[in-house]
Scaffold this motif. Structure first.
Motif, PDB file in Angstrom:
ATOM      1  N   ARG A  73       0.770  -1.231   0.000  1.00 58.29           N
ATOM      2  CA  ARG A  73       0.000   0.000   0.000  1.00 58.29           C
ATOM      3  C   ARG A  73       0.808   1.292   0.000  1.00 58.29           C
ATOM      4  NH1 ARG A  73      -4.338  -0.703   4.690  1.00 58.29           N
ATOM      5  NH2 ARG A  73      -6.200  -0.556   3.470  1.00 58.29           N
ATOM      6  N   TRP A 176     -17.866  -5.231   6.383  1.00 54.32           N
ATOM      7  CA  TRP A 176     -16.450  -5.472   6.633  1.00 54.32           C
ATOM      8  C   TRP A 176     -16.122  -5.892   8.071  1.00 54.32           C
ATOM      9  CZ3 TRP A 176     -12.701  -6.853   3.710  1.00 54.32           C
ATOM     10  CH2 TRP A 176     -11.400  -6.862   4.213  1.00 54.32           C
ATOM     11  N   ASP A 211     -18.927  -4.277   1.436  1.00 53.79           N
ATOM     12  CA  ASP A 211     -17.559  -3.729   1.418  1.00 53.79           C
ATOM     13  C   ASP A 211     -16.729  -4.544   0.432  1.00 53.79           C
ATOM     14  OD1 ASP A 211     -14.763  -2.941   2.726  1.00 53.79           O
ATOM     15  OD2 ASP A 211     -16.247  -1.589   3.605  1.00 53.79           O
ATOM     16  N   ASP A 212     -15.443  -4.551   0.620  1.00 54.41           N
ATOM     17  CA  ASP A 212     -14.501  -5.209  -0.284  1.00 54.41           C
ATOM     18  C   ASP A 212     -14.804  -6.702  -0.432  1.00 54.41           C
ATOM     19  OD1 ASP A 212     -12.301  -5.493  -1.872  1.00 54.41           O
ATOM     20  OD2 ASP A 212     -10.861  -4.815  -0.376  1.00 54.41           O
ATOM     21  N   TYR A 250     -18.494  -1.081  -2.990  1.00 57.88           N
ATOM     22  CA  TYR A 250     -17.159  -0.629  -2.601  1.00 57.88           C
ATOM     23  C   TYR A 250     -16.211  -0.735  -3.784  1.00 57.88           C
ATOM     24  CZ  TYR A 250     -12.552  -1.419  -0.360  1.00 57.88           C
ATOM     25  OH  TYR A 250     -11.232  -1.395   0.003  1.00 57.88           O
ATOM     26  N   CYS A 258      -8.084  -2.829  -1.187  1.00 62.99           N
ATOM     27  CA  CYS A 258      -7.199  -3.161  -0.058  1.00 62.99           C
ATOM     28  C   CYS A 258      -7.104  -4.666   0.162  1.00 62.99           C
ATOM     29  CB  CYS A 258      -7.669  -2.465   1.207  1.00 62.99           C
ATOM     30  SG  CYS A 258      -7.528  -0.681   1.104  1.00 62.99           S
ATOM     31  N   ALA A 259      -8.127  -5.416  -0.225  1.00 67.45           N
ATOM     32  CA  ALA A 259      -8.053  -6.875  -0.095  1.00 67.45           C
ATOM     33  C   ALA A 259      -7.498  -7.496  -1.373  1.00 67.45           C
ATOM     34  CB  ALA A 259      -9.425  -7.446   0.235  1.00 67.45           C
ATOM     35  N   LYS A 284     -18.542   3.275  -1.372  1.00 68.15           N
ATOM     36  CA  LYS A 284     -17.374   3.562  -0.520  1.00 68.15           C
ATOM     37  C   LYS A 284     -16.149   3.381  -1.405  1.00 68.15           C
ATOM     38  CE  LYS A 284     -14.902   1.580   3.455  1.00 68.15           C
ATOM     39  NZ  LYS A 284     -15.035   0.631   4.579  1.00 68.15           N
ATOM     40  N   ASP A 286     -12.165   3.494  -1.692  1.00 63.45           N
ATOM     41  CA  ASP A 286     -11.075   3.298  -0.731  1.00 63.45           C
ATOM     42  C   ASP A 286      -9.715   3.419  -1.429  1.00 63.45           C
ATOM     43  OD1 ASP A 286      -9.623   2.479   1.443  1.00 63.45           O
ATOM     44  OD2 ASP A 286     -10.691   0.597   1.743  1.00 63.45           O
ATOM     45  N   CYS A 324     -12.734   7.206   1.389  1.00 56.29           N
ATOM     46  CA  CYS A 324     -11.990   6.466   2.399  1.00 56.29           C
ATOM     47  C   CYS A 324     -10.512   6.565   2.046  1.00 56.29           C
ATOM     48  CB  CYS A 324     -12.475   5.007   2.419  1.00 56.29           C
ATOM     49  SG  CYS A 324     -11.605   3.971   3.593  1.00 56.29           S
ATOM     50  N   TYR A 326      -8.439   7.479   4.838  1.00 56.24           N
ATOM     51  CA  TYR A 326      -7.891   7.388   6.200  1.00 56.24           C
ATOM     52  C   TYR A 326      -7.550   8.752   6.817  1.00 56.24           C
ATOM     53  CZ  TYR A 326      -6.899   3.642   2.960  1.00 56.24           C
ATOM     54  OH  TYR A 326      -6.991   2.775   1.912  1.00 56.24           O
ATOM     55  N   ARG A 344     -13.745   9.316   5.510  1.00 52.90           N
ATOM     56  CA  ARG A 344     -13.102   8.715   6.672  1.00 52.90           C
ATOM     57  C   ARG A 344     -12.060   9.683   7.187  1.00 52.90           C
ATOM     58  NH1 ARG A 344     -12.671   3.048   6.843  1.00 52.90           N
ATOM     59  NH2 ARG A 344     -10.656   3.345   7.843  1.00 52.90           N
ATOM     60  N   ASP A 348      -8.321   2.320  10.217  1.00 53.69           N
ATOM     61  CA  ASP A 348      -9.426   1.392  10.508  1.00 53.69           C
ATOM     62  C   ASP A 348      -9.687   1.233  12.000  1.00 53.69           C
ATOM     63  OD1 ASP A 348      -9.171   1.098   7.826  1.00 53.69           O
ATOM     64  OD2 ASP A 348      -9.093  -1.091   7.842  1.00 53.69           O
ATOM     65  N   ASP A 379     -15.290   5.963  11.013  1.00 53.44           N
ATOM     66  CA  ASP A 379     -15.352   4.529  10.688  1.00 53.44           C
ATOM     67  C   ASP A 379     -16.596   3.883  11.315  1.00 53.44           C
ATOM     68  OD1 ASP A 379     -14.681   2.252   9.349  1.00 53.44           O
ATOM     69  OD2 ASP A 379     -12.786   1.909  10.348  1.00 53.44           O
ATOM     70  N   MET A 380     -16.801   2.655  10.909  1.00 53.62           N
ATOM     71  CA  MET A 380     -18.082   1.987  11.182  1.00 53.62           C
ATOM     72  C   MET A 380     -18.163   1.492  12.622  1.00 53.62           C
ATOM     73  SD  MET A 380     -17.949   0.141   7.493  1.00 53.62           S
ATOM     74  CE  MET A 380     -16.387  -0.572   7.805  1.00 53.62           C
TER      75      MET A 380
HETATM   76  C1  GLA Z   1      -9.564  -0.595   4.205  1.00 49.83           C
HETATM   77  C2  GLA Z   1     -10.728   0.203   4.761  1.00 49.83           C
HETATM   78  C3  GLA Z   1     -11.646  -0.729   5.529  1.00 49.83           C
HETATM   79  C4  GLA Z   1     -12.143  -1.834   4.604  1.00 49.83           C
HETATM   80  C5  GLA Z   1     -10.962  -2.569   3.998  1.00 49.83           C
HETATM   81  C6  GLA Z   1     -11.395  -3.539   2.925  1.00 49.83           C
HETATM   82  O1  GLA Z   1      -8.744  -1.090   5.207  1.00 49.83           O
HETATM   83  O2  GLA Z   1     -10.272   1.237   5.581  1.00 49.83           O
HETATM   84  O3  GLA Z   1     -12.745  -0.014   6.057  1.00 49.83           O
HETATM   85  O4  GLA Z   1     -12.939  -1.264   3.600  1.00 49.83           O
HETATM   86  O5  GLA Z   1     -10.034  -1.665   3.403  1.00 49.83           O
HETATM   87  O6  GLA Z   1     -10.325  -4.146   2.286  1.00 49.83           O
END
Ligand code: GLA
Length: 526
Positions: A73, A176, A211-212, A250, A258-259, A284, A286, A324, A326, A344, A348, A379-380
């Motif tokens: 990243r 997520w 989400d992802d 997402y 991110c995944a 969303k 990211d 998103c 961060y 965001r 996380d 964040d959630m």
């Molecule tokens: C990042 C986001 C999380 C989530 C993951 C998914 O870390 O901040 O909220 O969406 O990616 O991979």
């Protein structure tokens, strides 16, 4: 003949000597010569949904020590440290420090890979994504294959018009925090069912957000595909809509999410059209792998998010735009200009007191940036996920509501305890979050571990949150007249929003005991 036989014997003895010498050298060397693993490696781990997680490492081996980079990243990769002992390989990322200007921090944990080196491959297992394991083979690759693509041009910056959505903070659910990469179409449908059967929808929770990990690759025309966990996204959207709810999705401005799934890089307008055709109501977006391509700056982040903000609005389908990245480069100052509805503000959240407390209270410094249609997103929610006790979850709900944060539940709605329901579904607390005046919460006082936060509501009443961040319950008396001089000498109507009862004050002095990590939350009127 004689001569020739002697020659043969000498040559045989010499060959034997040579073999012995080679064997001796081989036995005296370590199992792998220095520099054996040096080079670029591509780890491919099946996700179990027809897609693969791909990670690139650049390794340098010195004896048993491994150094190099996880080309993930961060723009220049994240440093790694590790070892190879015999055939046993250990690799761990060394997380970057918390970037400046990100309230609540961005403390990453190291990602650890363990495995073995055999037949020219390294088989590695890592525990990522909220405890989910992944295993795959890393094979040698080239520098070119391991490097991110060249940046694409970013647009000239403009002020994207307001899309008019989410005049009060969005409320809903996201996959997520509880499910990470395991979320399926079936779970999402069941979550929509539970949203309605629990009555959460009547309180305003209407977004069901995937989400992802729904993505696959692209078809020959570049259209984004769903993986085997989501066989028909349009049908899923129709189902969620049939319940009177809305569906969120997402993506990332980078090539990978991110995944490690497919992102929207170079396909922004095409993806926005696909979302609109499916009937998606919320995106969303990211940053993830876009960090490897574009250095972190306000200019670059605005450009990346504006590209998608414009693409979404061009579809003419109302889609809430959730940024998103961060909290880097202070998105509360420019997020709305990209067409964003929320951004965001932190790294996380985790389901721990430490994480929630740190993120929640750090938001006070930027509370004044939140306004109708444009929300700070700390964040959630983790309420109901089991890592905190009820007092801590009440603090979570109280704090997020006082901050006008999006209330996006992150638990399994199908099997909520009564306690979880009583926290997530406290209508009197939700009313703070959803107050259309959206006035900022202020820190009234901080005395040791006790923080008193106040917020004026549209109807003139005042919310007073007495938070105890310490390890012991504390008796606390506050003079309400010092919060609002107009209370002086008046008979006040004080309602405790967690006890659901009116409480009394002696004169203007209200006394109570505030539990460890807990809160006393009052709505005070003259
Ligand atoms: C990042 C986001 C999380 C989530 C993951 C998914 O870390 O901040 O909220 O969406 O990616 O991979």
């Amino acid at each position: 003949m004689q001569v020739s036989n002697t020659c043969k014997m000498v040559s045989k003895r010499f060959t034997l000597l040579r073999l012995n010498a080679i064997a001796l050298i081989a036995f005296s060397l370590p199992a792998f010569a220095q520099g054996d693993l040096t080079g670029y490696w591509n780890l491919r781990a099946p996700n179990g949904d027809g897609t693969y997680r791909e990670i690139f490492f650049q390794l340098e081996q010195h004896g048993e020590t491994l150094t190099g980079k996880w080309l993930g990243r961060a723009p220049d990769g994240i440093p790694i440290e590790g070892s190879i002992k015999g055939t046993t390989v250990h690799i761990a990322t060394v997380p970057p420090p918390v970037p400046a200007g990100s309230p609540g921090g961005f403390a990453r944990r190291p990602v650890v890979y363990d495995g073995t080196f055999h037949d020219g491959k390294i088989t590695l297992t890592s525990i990522g994504f909220r405890g989910q394991a992944m295993t795959g083979d890393a094979e040698r690759t080239t520098h070119e294959a391991a490097m991110p693509p060249a940046p694409l041009p970013l647009p000239h910056l403009i002020d994207v018009p307001d899309n008019g959505l989410v005049r009060t903070p969005p409320m809903g659910w996201n996959s997520w925090n509880k499910f990470a990469g395991k979320i399926t179409d079936k779970d999402v449908r069941e979550m929509a069912d539970a949203m309605v059967s629990s009555g959460m929808n009547k309180l305003g929770y209407i977004y069901i957000n995937i989400d992802d990990t729904w993505e696959a690759g692209r078809d020959k025309d570049g259209n984004i595909l769903t993986n085997t966990k989501f066989p028909d996204m349009k049908a899923l959207a129709d189902y969620v809509h049939s319940k009177g709810l809305k569906l969120g999705i997402y993506s990332s401005p980078g090539p990978k999410t991110c995944a490690g799934y497919t992102g929207s890089f170079g396909h922004e307008a095409q993806d926005a059209k696909t979302y609109a055709a499916w009937g998606i109501d919320y995106l969303k977006y990211d940053l993830c792998s876009a960090r490897n391509i574009y250095p972190s700056s306000e200019q670059n982040h605005r450009g990346l998010y504006q590209k998608m903000g414009v693409a979404l609005q061009s579809t003419k389908h109302p889609i809430v735009f959730s940024l998103c990245q961060y909290g880097e480069n202070a998105p509360w100052k420019w997020g709305a200009k990209t067409g964003g509805n929320l951004w965001r503000t932190t790294g996380d959240i985790r389901d721990t007191w430490e994480s929630m407390d740190r993120i929640g209270f750090s938001q006070l410094a930027i509370a004044s940036y939140t306004r109708s249609g444009h929300w700070n997103d700390p964040d959630m929610l983790e309420i109901g996920n089991g890592g905190m006790n009820a007092d801590e979850y009440r603090t979570h709900m109280s704090l997020w509501s006082m901050l006008s944060a999006p209330l996006i539940a992150g638990n399994d709605l199908r099997n909520m305890s009564d306690e979880t329901k009583s926290i997530l579904m406290n209508a009197e607390v939700i009313a703070i979050d959803q107050d259309s005046a959206a006035l900022p919460t202020e820190e009234f006082s901080k005395d040791g571990n006790i923080e008193v936060l106040t917020r004026k509501m549209g109807d003139g009443s005042i919310i007073v949150g007495i938070f105890n961040r310490g390890e012991q319950a504390v008796p606390e008396t506050i003079n309400l007249a010092s919060i609002d001089p107009s209370f002086t000498g008046k008979k006040l109507h004080i309602h405790d929003l967690w006890k659901h009862e009116d409480v009394s004050a002696t004169g203007n002095h209200f006394a109570s005991s505030v539990p460890r990590h807990g809160v006393v939350l009052l709505r005070v009127r003259r």
